[in-house]
Design a protein around this motif. Structure first.
Motif, PDB file in Angstrom:
ATOM      1  N   ASN A 132       8.033  16.368  -8.707  1.00 56.68           N
ATOM      2  CA  ASN A 132       7.859  15.134  -7.915  1.00 56.68           C
ATOM      3  C   ASN A 132       8.027  15.769  -6.451  1.00 56.68           C
ATOM      4  O   ASN A 132       8.553  14.747  -5.660  1.00 56.68           O
ATOM      5  CB  ASN A 132       8.583  13.978  -8.350  1.00 56.68           C
ATOM      6  N   GLN A 133       7.920  17.009  -6.100  1.00 61.42           N
ATOM      7  CA  GLN A 133       8.374  17.316  -4.633  1.00 61.42           C
ATOM      8  C   GLN A 133       7.264  16.697  -3.732  1.00 61.42           C
ATOM      9  O   GLN A 133       8.057  15.994  -2.586  1.00 61.42           O
ATOM     10  CB  GLN A 133       8.262  18.842  -4.570  1.00 61.42           C
ATOM     11  N   LYS A 134       6.427  16.486  -4.035  1.00 60.01           N
ATOM     12  CA  LYS A 134       5.048  15.854  -3.211  1.00 60.01           C
ATOM     13  C   LYS A 134       5.667  14.462  -2.832  1.00 60.01           C
ATOM     14  O   LYS A 134       5.724  13.837  -1.733  1.00 60.01           O
ATOM     15  CB  LYS A 134       4.027  15.880  -3.682  1.00 60.01           C
ATOM     16  N   GLN A 135       5.894  13.742  -3.757  1.00 59.29           N
ATOM     17  CA  GLN A 135       6.354  12.239  -3.969  1.00 59.29           C
ATOM     18  C   GLN A 135       7.661  12.286  -3.000  1.00 59.29           C
ATOM     19  O   GLN A 135       7.869  11.309  -2.310  1.00 59.29           O
ATOM     20  CB  GLN A 135       6.709  11.755  -5.146  1.00 59.29           C
ATOM     21  N   LEU A 136       8.423  13.091  -3.427  1.00 57.62           N
ATOM     22  CA  LEU A 136       9.809  13.023  -2.551  1.00 57.62           C
ATOM     23  C   LEU A 136       9.703  13.167  -1.033  1.00 57.62           C
ATOM     24  O   LEU A 136      10.264  12.679  -0.068  1.00 57.62           O
ATOM     25  CB  LEU A 136      10.934  13.939  -3.390  1.00 57.62           C
ATOM     26  N   ASN A 137       8.609  14.199  -0.908  1.00 55.59           N
ATOM     27  CA  ASN A 137       8.494  14.546   0.567  1.00 55.59           C
ATOM     28  C   ASN A 137       7.892  13.386   1.225  1.00 55.59           C
ATOM     29  O   ASN A 137       8.246  13.269   2.530  1.00 55.59           O
ATOM     30  CB  ASN A 137       7.788  16.020   0.696  1.00 55.59           C
ATOM     31  N   THR A 138       6.766  13.088   0.539  1.00 53.07           N
ATOM     32  CA  THR A 138       6.201  11.742   1.240  1.00 53.07           C
ATOM     33  C   THR A 138       7.141  10.485   1.570  1.00 53.07           C
ATOM     34  O   THR A 138       6.949   9.962   2.402  1.00 53.07           O
ATOM     35  CB  THR A 138       5.195  11.309   0.199  1.00 53.07           C
ATOM     36  N   MET A 139       8.268  10.164   0.382  1.00 52.77           N
ATOM     37  CA  MET A 139       8.991   9.227   0.559  1.00 52.77           C
ATOM     38  C   MET A 139       9.963   9.497   1.728  1.00 52.77           C
ATOM     39  O   MET A 139      10.228   8.602   2.797  1.00 52.77           O
ATOM     40  CB  MET A 139       9.818   9.310  -0.690  1.00 52.77           C
ATOM     41  N   LEU A 140      10.376  10.864   1.832  1.00 53.55           N
ATOM     42  CA  LEU A 140      11.259  11.048   3.271  1.00 53.55           C
ATOM     43  C   LEU A 140      10.485  10.887   4.302  1.00 53.55           C
ATOM     44  O   LEU A 140      11.057  10.334   5.561  1.00 53.55           O
ATOM     45  CB  LEU A 140      11.441  12.598   3.123  1.00 53.55           C
ATOM     46  N   GLY A 141       9.073  11.198   4.576  1.00 55.00           N
ATOM     47  CA  GLY A 141       8.532  10.728   5.628  1.00 55.00           C
ATOM     48  C   GLY A 141       8.307   9.492   5.923  1.00 55.00           C
ATOM     49  O   GLY A 141       8.379   9.066   7.054  1.00 55.00           O
ATOM     50  N   LYS A 142       8.146   8.681   4.815  1.00 51.02           N
ATOM     51  CA  LYS A 142       7.856   7.336   4.966  1.00 51.02           C
ATOM     52  C   LYS A 142       9.341   6.446   5.537  1.00 51.02           C
ATOM     53  O   LYS A 142       9.267   5.434   6.205  1.00 51.02           O
ATOM     54  CB  LYS A 142       7.221   6.517   3.825  1.00 51.02           C
ATOM     55  N   ILE A 143      10.263   7.029   5.058  1.00 43.72           N
ATOM     56  CA  ILE A 143      11.818   6.508   5.472  1.00 43.72           C
ATOM     57  C   ILE A 143      11.840   6.882   6.870  1.00 43.72           C
ATOM     58  O   ILE A 143      12.392   6.143   7.617  1.00 43.72           O
ATOM     59  CB  ILE A 143      12.970   7.248   4.335  1.00 43.72           C
ATOM     60  N   SER A 144      11.648   7.980   7.196  1.00 46.00           N
ATOM     61  CA  SER A 144      11.571   8.529   8.778  1.00 46.00           C
ATOM     62  C   SER A 144      11.035   7.631   9.508  1.00 46.00           C
ATOM     63  O   SER A 144      11.451   6.957  10.582  1.00 46.00           O
ATOM     64  CB  SER A 144      11.376   9.969   8.928  1.00 46.00           C
ATOM     65  N   GLU A 145       9.711   7.412   8.947  1.00 42.36           N
ATOM     66  CA  GLU A 145       8.921   6.247   9.911  1.00 42.36           C
ATOM     67  C   GLU A 145       9.338   5.013  10.078  1.00 42.36           C
ATOM     68  O   GLU A 145       9.549   4.235  11.114  1.00 42.36           O
ATOM     69  CB  GLU A 145       7.444   6.109   9.080  1.00 42.36           C
ATOM     70  N   ALA A 165       0.799  -1.245  -0.066  1.00 46.93           N
ATOM     71  CA  ALA A 165      -0.062  -0.138   0.027  1.00 46.93           C
ATOM     72  C   ALA A 165       0.876   1.223  -0.196  1.00 46.93           C
ATOM     73  O   ALA A 165       0.449   2.300  -0.782  1.00 46.93           O
ATOM     74  CB  ALA A 165      -1.098  -0.082   1.215  1.00 46.93           C
ATOM     75  N   GLU A 166       1.949   1.219   0.622  1.00 47.93           N
ATOM     76  CA  GLU A 166       2.840   2.217   0.900  1.00 47.93           C
ATOM     77  C   GLU A 166       3.686   2.598  -0.731  1.00 47.93           C
ATOM     78  O   GLU A 166       3.617   3.725  -1.014  1.00 47.93           O
ATOM     79  CB  GLU A 166       3.823   2.330   2.052  1.00 47.93           C
ATOM     80  N   CYS A 167       3.840   1.581  -1.297  1.00 47.59           N
ATOM     81  CA  CYS A 167       4.638   1.611  -2.474  1.00 47.59           C
ATOM     82  C   CYS A 167       3.598   2.240  -3.343  1.00 47.59           C
ATOM     83  O   CYS A 167       3.630   3.208  -4.274  1.00 47.59           O
ATOM     84  CB  CYS A 167       5.036   0.068  -2.974  1.00 47.59           C
ATOM     85  N   ARG A 168       2.381   1.746  -3.382  1.00 49.02           N
ATOM     86  CA  ARG A 168       1.423   2.131  -4.404  1.00 49.02           C
ATOM     87  C   ARG A 168       0.964   3.829  -4.154  1.00 49.02           C
ATOM     88  O   ARG A 168       0.955   4.575  -4.979  1.00 49.02           O
ATOM     89  CB  ARG A 168      -0.064   1.412  -4.090  1.00 49.02           C
ATOM     90  N   ASP A 169       1.043   4.192  -2.788  1.00 50.13           N
ATOM     91  CA  ASP A 169       0.889   5.717  -2.725  1.00 50.13           C
ATOM     92  C   ASP A 169       1.982   6.443  -3.248  1.00 50.13           C
ATOM     93  O   ASP A 169       1.742   7.605  -3.864  1.00 50.13           O
ATOM     94  CB  ASP A 169       0.945   5.646  -0.949  1.00 50.13           C
ATOM     95  N   LEU A 170       3.212   5.840  -3.090  1.00 47.83           N
ATOM     96  CA  LEU A 170       4.414   6.764  -3.547  1.00 47.83           C
ATOM     97  C   LEU A 170       4.116   6.743  -5.176  1.00 47.83           C
ATOM     98  O   LEU A 170       4.524   7.689  -5.857  1.00 47.83           O
ATOM     99  CB  LEU A 170       5.607   6.059  -3.067  1.00 47.83           C
ATOM    100  N   ILE A 171       3.989   5.591  -5.688  1.00 41.84           N
ATOM    101  CA  ILE A 171       3.833   5.325  -7.073  1.00 41.84           C
ATOM    102  C   ILE A 171       2.768   6.548  -7.903  1.00 41.84           C
ATOM    103  O   ILE A 171       3.104   7.028  -8.970  1.00 41.84           O
ATOM    104  CB  ILE A 171       3.817   3.928  -7.587  1.00 41.84           C
ATOM    105  N   GLU A 172       1.536   6.348  -7.034  1.00 38.94           N
ATOM    106  CA  GLU A 172       0.597   7.337  -7.477  1.00 38.94           C
ATOM    107  C   GLU A 172       1.010   8.742  -7.557  1.00 38.94           C
ATOM    108  O   GLU A 172       0.239   9.509  -8.096  1.00 38.94           O
ATOM    109  CB  GLU A 172      -0.787   7.168  -6.596  1.00 38.94           C
ATOM    110  N   LEU A 173       1.780   9.009  -6.787  1.00 38.84           N
ATOM    111  CA  LEU A 173       2.379  10.375  -6.695  1.00 38.84           C
ATOM    112  C   LEU A 173       3.176  10.883  -7.671  1.00 38.84           C
ATOM    113  O   LEU A 173       3.561  12.152  -7.932  1.00 38.84           O
ATOM    114  CB  LEU A 173       3.026  10.842  -5.083  1.00 38.84           C
ATOM    115  N   TYR A 174       3.870   9.937  -8.392  1.00 39.84           N
ATOM    116  CA  TYR A 174       4.572   9.966  -9.513  1.00 39.84           C
ATOM    117  C   TYR A 174       4.245  10.887 -10.702  1.00 39.84           C
ATOM    118  O   TYR A 174       3.119  10.466 -11.023  1.00 39.84           O
ATOM    119  CB  TYR A 174       5.415   8.927 -10.006  1.00 39.84           C
ATOM    120  N   ASP A 175       4.721  11.954 -11.042  1.00 38.80           N
ATOM    121  CA  ASP A 175       4.338  12.577 -12.177  1.00 38.80           C
ATOM    122  C   ASP A 175       5.737  12.938 -13.161  1.00 38.80           C
ATOM    123  O   ASP A 175       6.278  13.688 -12.797  1.00 38.80           O
ATOM    124  CB  ASP A 175       3.655  14.042 -11.797  1.00 38.80           C
ATOM    125  N   PRO A 176       5.628  12.466 -14.191  1.00 37.09           N
ATOM    126  CA  PRO A 176       6.872  12.354 -15.025  1.00 37.09           C
ATOM    127  C   PRO A 176       7.092  13.579 -15.539  1.00 37.09           C
ATOM    128  O   PRO A 176       8.084  14.132 -16.052  1.00 37.09           O
ATOM    129  CB  PRO A 176       6.449  11.428 -16.305  1.00 37.09           C
TER     130      PRO A 176
END
Length: 133
Positions: A79-92, A64-75
């Motif tokens: 991708n700041q939102k995706q990267l910030n979300t990824m940083l938050g998930k990494i921290s968690e 589910a977390e992978c899906r969330d991150l992939i859905e945020l990807y915009d070619p």
């Protein structure tokens, strides 16, 4: 992204995963290959998606977390939102791992104590046995 396409076996070979795993991610709605008859045709974006899923799994993210991150990807975007979300998930994830490490260390101490008590009980049992003989 390139217009290069891949068969399911091409992707499986390149990413060192099984075709069954790729079909699983497709069933989960994370991939949507084109179809030519019975053949699945994957794009470069599908390959990137699979790489993100595999990387996420390696660092302990749920599907589910992978899906969330992939859905945020915009070619087309930065991708700041995706990267910030990824940083938050990494921290968690890092916090979870630190807690698991503390739990493991505590369990090791408890095992050491249990082992010590067993060894002392065995030692006492052997001494008691030699005294009564």
């Amino acid at each position: 992204m390139s217009s290069h396409t891949y068969s399911i076996s091409d992707l499986a070979r390149e990413l060192d995963i099984t075709t069954r795993a790729i079909r699983f991610y497709e069933e989960q709605g994370m991939l949507a290959p084109e179809r030519r008859g019975l053949e699945r045709i994957y794009t470069g974006r599908d390959k990137v998606t699979l790489k993100l899923i595999l990387r996420g799994k390696r660092i302990g993210f749920s599907l589910a977390e992978c899906r969330d991150l992939i859905e945020l990807y915009d070619p087309r975007g930065d991708n700041q939102k995706q990267l910030n979300t990824m940083l938050g998930k990494i921290s968690e994830r890092r916090l979870q791992l630190e807690q698991q490490l503390l739990d493991i260390q505590q369990m090791q101490l408890e095992l050491d104590t249990a082992e010590e008590r067993c060894l002392l009980a065995l030692e006492k049992s052997v001494k008691d046995q030699t005294i009564t003989e």
